[in-house]
Structures are given as C-alpha cells and as structure tokens.
Write a protein that holds these residues in place. Structure first.
Motif, PDB file in Angstrom:
ATOM      1  N   PRO A   1       0.791  -1.234   0.000  1.00 29.77           N
ATOM      2  CA  PRO A   1       0.000   0.000   0.000  1.00 29.77           C
ATOM      3  C   PRO A   1       0.826   1.288   0.000  1.00 29.77           C
ATOM      4  N   LYS A   2       1.920   1.316   0.738  1.00 27.81           N
ATOM      5  CA  LYS A   2       2.763   2.513   0.764  1.00 27.81           C
ATOM      6  C   LYS A   2       3.359   2.782  -0.625  1.00 27.81           C
TER       7      LYS A   2
ATOM      8  N   ASN B   1       0.744   4.398  -2.811  1.00 23.58           N
ATOM      9  CA  ASN B   1       0.643   5.834  -2.513  1.00 23.58           C
ATOM     10  C   ASN B   1       1.762   6.625  -3.184  1.00 23.58           C
ATOM     11  N   LEU B   2       2.977   6.095  -3.140  1.00 28.42           N
ATOM     12  CA  LEU B   2       4.104   6.779  -3.784  1.00 28.42           C
ATOM     13  C   LEU B   2       3.899   6.891  -5.290  1.00 28.42           C
TER      14      LEU B   2
ATOM     15  N   ALA C   1      -4.092  11.273   0.289  1.00 32.43           N
ATOM     16  CA  ALA C   1      -3.411  11.494   1.564  1.00 32.43           C
ATOM     17  C   ALA C   1      -3.356  12.981   1.911  1.00 32.43           C
TER      18      ALA C   1
END
Length: 64
Positions: free
Chosen positions: A17-18, A21-22, A49
C-alpha cells in the motif's frame, strides 16, 4: 498484502500500500485492483493522503 497495479507504460506489478501511494503521488498509475475490481485513476474516486486533516468542522468523534 500487495496490490496489483497497472502503470501508465502498461507494466503490471504488485506493490505494498505505501508503494501504491508513492506511485499515485508521482502520477505513474493508470489503474489498480480493488476487492470489487479495477479502480481507474482520473475516473473512479480515490482517497488522497493530502486531504486528510483538512476538515474544518466540529470534532464529533468520541474519545474514551
């Protein structure tokens, strides 16, 4: 848990998931797989975010 992602260049990969996001912040994602199907960037609603913490109304959550 990993998420299947299709990048703008057609590459399909799996990211945490991170990582999603990136990639979304770098505008590299064409679409990604959700439990109910593909979410298309620019078409389907996405959480952002940057929007977290921008609520200006009264606090209604109860903290115990």
């Amino acid at each position: 848990m990993t998420i299947q992602v299709e990048l703008l260049d057609g590459t399909v990969c799996r990211v945490v998931p991170k990582g999603l996001n990136l990639l979304l912040n770098q505008r590299m994602v064409k679409r990604f797989r959700r439990s109910d199907g593909w979410a298309v960037v620019g078409k389907d609603p996405l959480r952002c975010a940057r929007e977290q913490g921008n609520y200006r109304g009264p606090e209604r959550r109860v903290f115990a």
